[in-house]
Design an enzyme around this catalytic site. Structure first.
Site, PDB file in Angstrom:
ATOM      1  N   ASP A   1       0.868  -1.165   0.000  1.00  0.00           N
ATOM      2  CA  ASP A   1       0.000   0.000   0.000  1.00  0.00           C
ATOM      3  C   ASP A   1       0.916   1.230   0.000  1.00  0.00           C
ATOM      4  OD1 ASP A   1      -2.340   1.675   0.432  1.00  0.00           O
ATOM      5  OD2 ASP A   1      -1.623   1.861   2.493  1.00  0.00           O
TER       6      ASP A   1
ATOM      7  N   ASP B   1      -1.890  -0.892   6.149  1.00  0.00           N
ATOM      8  CA  ASP B   1      -2.112  -0.440   7.529  1.00  0.00           C
ATOM      9  C   ASP B   1      -3.526   0.057   7.798  1.00  0.00           C
ATOM     10  OD1 ASP B   1      -1.786   1.829   5.894  1.00  0.00           O
ATOM     11  OD2 ASP B   1      -1.203   3.051   7.611  1.00  0.00           O
TER      12      ASP B   1
ATOM     13  N   ASP C   1      -7.293  -1.438   3.421  1.00  0.00           N
ATOM     14  CA  ASP C   1      -6.358  -2.494   3.029  1.00  0.00           C
ATOM     15  C   ASP C   1      -6.816  -3.875   3.502  1.00  0.00           C
ATOM     16  OD1 ASP C   1      -4.525  -0.657   1.903  1.00  0.00           O
ATOM     17  OD2 ASP C   1      -3.735  -0.203   3.892  1.00  0.00           O
TER      18      ASP C   1
END
Length: 555
Positions: free
Chosen positions: A245, A443, A447
């Site tokens: 990410d 995080d 996600d």
């Protein structure tokens, strides 16, 4: 008893001694695999000092409540997660995050249960009860990991059940058939059958996996990497692709507002006030940056209702009785900009900045232009190391394409996927996964679906949301992505050690069985070979307790 029944008293006595010695050595070596894990359990203090007005009183940690004010003195272990109200000190957080250098703490900073206070006195407010602290989560994760068996262990256990029946049947045949076919005496036949029962036993084979897996989990815990089970230690060693990410993972996740523009009759302060009011309850880094600007400029917030987050796009709700939205261009329906305004937005996006628009009653009143994010210091080296290990690196983000490409180029990733909604991240993870095992590192709430869909989900421990931590299979406690190559190397090393152990165990069994048939092995020697091989594979597994050196697969 069998040895005694045919007059082999000495062999029987030696057999019992060797079995006992072997059991003691196995117990000692297995204890070593648990020591590193059990040491985590001892980090939790039993009592804490609570400030009730000006009165200090000691209470058990289990009795602490959210909102309690605690005082921790120099050299004491912090009893709960919280936010510092008063005092300055350096706190050793190595037990939680793996950071070797103590971290300076001052009012407003976060402290964690189980960490060691330095030279100063701190007064802090408890933010989580004892069972919800970061340390408690670590303990729970480790306990779950110890009890979960990896696929290789499950296979060995299934094989063992069938194999054990074959060994017993073989021993019965060996105790009855040879006198009629090979001309052995009955005493010799019974003796050789007992040796066969000992040397063909699959003890070493069964012990080939779990000591290695537990050692790998302990090694990871010592380095701030928590595996939720042995299955994920093995899976991470077979990765072919790592997907990061962007915000908060490859980047610092602490952006700042760099440009502000208003349209119509709205002032800059009004724009900031509405934007900050909409972002009041959001945990997104961009939201925190906008709230930071309002606080810095002492701009008050307006009453809000019906706030609703749209993952990957923004937020809408009622601000001071007016319908408002904040987010990316896709969220603002009917957004039209003059050519000069479009040019300004493009220029900002070309600089790697994200443009956040604000809409009031279907009118765009401006943008909190350009929230900028920067790469983590370790990002480039981490990506480079992964590529040297032969692993493809990609970046997934909901951010606009131009910003994503700039960050991706700076990090050195192989491929960038931008402007993704959570469900689109899942689709890409599934597509990538068709060519090999893939890890997703993230995080945030958005996600979590991709973490669940990946072969191995890796969450950022300190910065990650609760749902990301719950969904992930591996947790990086210090938010240090440079630990990812180490975790992969640990998995690869675990697989190699397990294969070596299994090969060795099978080779010893075959050698002893054949030697028994041709009469080269007596009962004590058979026990030594059998028990010795079991101890060897356990000690071999303990090699994973040592610190590893990451090796490149590219010559």
């Amino acid at each position: 008893m069998g040895a005694v029944s045919i007059g082999y008293w000495k062999d029987g006595a030696i057999l019992i001694f060797i079995f006992s010695l072997s059991g003691a050595l196995e117990g000692y070596t297995m204890e070593r695999t648990n020591n590193a894990i059990e040491s985590i359990m001892k980090l939790r203090p039993e009592e804490a000092i609570v400030l009730d007005g000006n009165v200090e009183k000691r209470v058990r940690v289990e009795e602490l409540k959210q909102g309690d004010i605690l005082i921790v003195k120099p050299g004491e272990r912090i009893a709960a997660d919280g936010i510092v109200n008063e005092g300055y000190s350096a706190v050793n957080q190595a037990s939680i995050t793996g950071e070797s250098i103590p971290t300076d703490k001052s009012p407003g900073d976060e402290v964690f249960a189980g960490t060691m206070n330095g030279q100063g006195t701190l007064v802090f407010k408890v933010t989580k009860p004892a069972e919800a602290t970061l340390l408690a989560k670590i303990i729970n994760l480790v306990q779950e990991a110890q009890s979960e068996r990896p696929p290789s262990q499950l296979f060995v256990e299934r094989f063992e059940r069938t194999y054990a029946k074959i060994v017993v049947a073989g021993a019965v045949l060996m105790a009855t058939v040879p006198p009629f076919i090979l001309g052995w005496t009955w005493s010799e036949t019974i003796y050789r059958a007992m040796i066969f029962l000992v040397v063909a036993s699959p003890c070493a084979l069964v012990s080939s996996v779990m000591p290695a897996v537990l050692s790998g989990i302990a090694n990871g815990a010592r380095n701030g990497i928590l595996f939720k089970g042995g299955a994920y230690l093995e899976a991470i060693g077979n990765l072919r692709v790592v997907a990061f990410d962007k915000t908060g993972t490859l980047t610092e996740g602490v952006p700042k507002v760099t440009d502000i523009a208003t349209y119509g009759n709205y002032s800059e302060n009004e724009l900031i006030s509405i934007a900050a009011s909409l972002e009041t309850w959001s945990e997104h880094p961009i939201a925190k940056a906008i709230l930071g600007v309002a606080k810095e400029k002492s701009i008050g917030l307006l009453p809000t209702t019906k706030l609703e987050a749209i993952p990957g796009l923004g937020i809408h709700g009622s601000v001071d009785g007016r319908e408002c939205r904040i987010g990316k261009m896709d969220l603002i329906e009917g957004l039209t900009l003059f050519e000069q305004e479009k040019k300004t937005v493009r220029q900002l996006e070309d600089q790697g900045k994200t443009v956040i628009f604000v809409n009031v009653e279907n009118d765009v009143i401006g943008f909190l232009a350009a929230v900028q994010d920067t790469l983590r210091p370790e990002a480039q080296e981490t990506v480079k190391t992964l590529k040297q290990m032969g692993i493809k690196v990609v970046m997934l983000t909901g951010d606009n394409a131009s910003t994503a490409q700039i960050i991706g180029k700076q990090a050195g990733v192989d491929q960038v996927y931008a402007e993704l909604l959570p469900e689109q991240k899942v689709e890409i993870i599934k597509n990538i996964g068709e060519h090999g095992k893939v890890a997703m590192i993230g995080d945030g709430v958005n996600d979590a679906p991709a973490l669940a869909a990946s072969s191995v989900g890796i969450a950022m421990g300190a910065a990650g949301t609760d749902i990301a931590l719950e969904t992930a299979n591996v947790v990086l406690m210090a938010d240090d992505i440079s630990k990812v190559p180490y975790a992969i190397s640990l998995g690869q090393r675990s697989i190699r050690v397990i294969k070596q152990n299994v090969t060795f165990a099978i080779a010893v069994i075959l050698t002893l069985v054949v030697s028994n048939f041709i009469g080269y092995v007596n009962l004590p020697l058979g026990v030594i070979g059998h028990e010795g091989s079991t101890i060897v594979v356990i000690i071999s597994g303990l090699r994973l307790l040592r610190q590893l050196r990451i090796q490149s697969s590219i010559p």
